[in-house]
Every structure is written in structure tokens, then in C-alpha cells.
Design a protein around this motif. Sequence first.
Motif, short mmCIF file in Angstrom:
data_model
loop_
_atom_site.label_atom_id
_atom_site.label_comp_id
_atom_site.label_asym_id
_atom_site.label_seq_id
_atom_site.Cartn_x
_atom_site.Cartn_y
_atom_site.Cartn_z
N ARG A 22 0.84 -1.21 0.00
CA ARG A 22 0.00 0.00 0.00
C ARG A 22 0.87 1.26 0.00
NH1 ARG A 22 -3.53 1.52 4.03
NH2 ARG A 22 -4.09 3.06 2.47
N CYS A 48 -8.05 11.08 9.10
CA CYS A 48 -7.89 9.67 9.49
C CYS A 48 -6.63 9.10 8.83
CB CYS A 48 -9.12 8.84 9.11
SG CYS A 48 -10.66 9.52 9.71
N ASP A 69 -5.83 11.96 13.29
CA ASP A 69 -6.32 10.61 13.58
C ASP A 69 -6.74 10.56 15.04
OD1 ASP A 69 -5.92 7.74 11.93
OD2 ASP A 69 -6.07 7.50 14.12
N ALA A 96 -12.54 12.78 14.00
CA ALA A 96 -12.95 13.36 12.72
C ALA A 96 -14.37 13.96 12.78
CB ALA A 96 -12.88 12.30 11.62
C1 LIG Z 1 -8.53 2.08 7.39
S1 LIG Z 1 -7.50 3.12 8.36
C2 LIG Z 1 -6.87 4.13 7.06
C3 LIG Z 1 -5.73 5.00 7.45
C4 LIG Z 1 -5.11 5.82 6.32
N1 LIG Z 1 -6.06 6.76 5.75
C5 LIG Z 1 -4.52 4.94 5.24
O1 LIG Z 1 -4.81 5.17 4.04
O2 LIG Z 1 -3.77 4.01 5.58
C6 LIG Z 1 -8.68 4.16 9.20
C7 LIG Z 1 -8.10 5.15 10.18
O3 LIG Z 1 -9.20 5.91 10.75
C8 LIG Z 1 -8.84 6.25 12.08
N2 LIG Z 1 -10.07 6.60 12.82
C9 LIG Z 1 -11.02 5.76 13.27
N3 LIG Z 1 -11.99 6.45 13.90
C10 LIG Z 1 -11.63 7.75 13.86
C11 LIG Z 1 -12.23 8.96 14.35
N4 LIG Z 1 -13.39 8.94 15.03
N5 LIG Z 1 -11.59 10.13 14.13
C12 LIG Z 1 -10.39 10.15 13.48
N6 LIG Z 1 -9.78 9.03 12.99
C13 LIG Z 1 -10.39 7.85 13.17
C14 LIG Z 1 -8.17 5.00 12.60
O4 LIG Z 1 -7.40 5.25 13.76
C15 LIG Z 1 -7.35 4.58 11.36
O5 LIG Z 1 -6.06 5.13 11.41
#
Ligand SMILES: C[S@@+](CC[C@H](N)C(=O)[O-])C[C@H]1O[C@@H](n2cnc3c(N)ncnc32)[C@H](O)[C@@H]1O
Length: 248
Positions: A22, A48, A69, A96
Motif C-alpha cells: 500500500r 484519518c 487521527d 474526525a
Molecule cells: C482504514 S485506516 C486508514 C488510514 C489511512 N487513511 C490509510 O490510508 O492508511 C482508518 C483510520 O481511521 C482512524 N479513525 C477511526 N476512527 C476515527 C475517528 N473517530 N476520528 C479520526 N480518525 C479515526 C483509525 O485510527 C485509522 O487510522
Amino acid sequence: MSWYEDLNLWSGFSEVLFTPERERLAADVVATSPLFAFAPESRVLDQCCGVGVYTVPLARHGYQVTGVDLHPELLDRAAAACADAEVKASFLQVDAREYSSPDAFDVVVNMHTSFGYFEDPEDNLQVLRNAHRSLSPGGRLIVDLLSKETYASWAGTPKIVDVPGGMVVMRDRILDDWARYRTEWTLVRGNVAEHTSLTCYVYSAAELRSMFEQAGFEEIECFGDLNGGPYDGAATRLIVRGTKARPA
Ligand SMILES: C[S@@+](CC[C@H](N)C(=O)[O-])C[C@H]1O[C@@H](n2cnc3c(N)ncnc32)[C@H](O)[C@@H]1O
């Protein structure tokens, strides 16, 4: 605790979520995709951002990146990845649903299905509203996720992903008449198994387009891959891009 608040999910299953493959794809996409050809030194909010899979290449490209995040431990890893790559980015630990910084960014990106996590549909819409508020006029939001249409061809088929020293078995199930899905992940290493599950909304292109409209975006476009291909029968992802209007 809601599933997305559980750090064990994100760090315990890092090897399937934040893979070197990735990272290579993100670097390539940021360097070559027309969707990521932002004006030089654009201010980019990586909503995020996780461990910085997109933050690092965006910063390397000369954009002024802020990664946000929920989990400080993931932000620490993102900051370390930036230090390793000798690039600069800022990081903020925020939810978020709550974070916006009026007119502070030219671009907001929300990558790799980081959207649709919240039980209350209004909370998911709020994430788009926060992105809209954070953009200056003419600024753009890009959301990249697995959509109803792209998920439909394999939903329900178990998958096994090899990870160093073990494997992750992934099983998913459609819920609430295709409004949401639940994915169950089991990491097996030797004779130890770790289990987790996540439940997420899954949107069609039409549904997400309508949410972008409700959040105030204009010039909404859908793409079927990270290189800006059409959202047609061959689409592998749903990428929705919207623009915050300039005052008339
Ligand atoms: C599927 S991962 C994707 C991370 C990144 N965008 C990537 O492309 O690798 C989702 C991310 O959303 C974050 N996340 C989950 N709930 C969240 C919230 N309420 N506010 C901010 N970030 C959040 C998680 O900690 C995680 O890092």
C-alpha cells in the motif's frame, strides 16, 4: 467502546492494513495520478491518516500536510515514517466528527475506507461537513472507499491474507439490507488466534454523491480507481471528489 476506538484493531492488524504494498501504491498514486496533482505547496489535510501511508508521499511531494487521527500511537508511527523519509508534516490527535479548521486547507483527503464508521448517519455526514468547513473556497475533498458496487462482487467470500509468520482470515456479511457490513478478522500465528470485527456503512456512488451535496460540495465527480478511471463496471474503488464553491 466502539470498534474504531479500539487501538488493538488498528495496531494488531497493521500488517493487513498498512502494508509495504500500500505504501508503494500510495507513493505511485501521489506522484502520477491526475487526482493528486494539486497546486504546488497546497495545504493538505489527511483525515484519518493512520500510520501515514498517504501523509508521507504527500509531504514528499512538497505539499504542506496535516495528518489527523483518533489514535496517538498511530500518529507517532506516522511522525516516525515522516522522519525516516526526511519529510515534514504536522499531526493532530482529533476525532474526525469534531475536528474542523475553517478555511485552513486547499485539499482534504480521506483514504482507504476511513469513512462510514459511525452508527449515527449524521456523524458520518458531519465528517464531510467538517472537511467542507476546513477547505478554502475552490478547495477539494477526495474520499476513497469500497462502495456497494465494488464490494458486491466478492461480499461474503472469505479471504485469507498471509502476514509474516501467520495469516488473517477475513469473513464479511452484509447487514441492514445493504446499508452496512460487518467484517470479522482472525489473525492466526502459531497456536495463537486474535479476533476482531468492524461494522461500517457501505455507500453506493449515488448515496455518497448525495451526502457530498448535503455537506455543501459542488462539482461532484466519481472515479473508479485512484488514477481517475471511470466509475463503471470495472471500478475497483469509489473515489468521490467535490469542490467547495468560490463566492459568486
Ligand atoms: C482504514 S485506516 C486508514 C488510514 C489511512 N487513511 C490509510 O490510508 O492508511 C482508518 C483510520 O481511521 C482512524 N479513525 C477511526 N476512527 C476515527 C475517528 N473517530 N476520528 C479520526 N480518525 C479515526 C483509525 O485510527 C485509522 O487510522
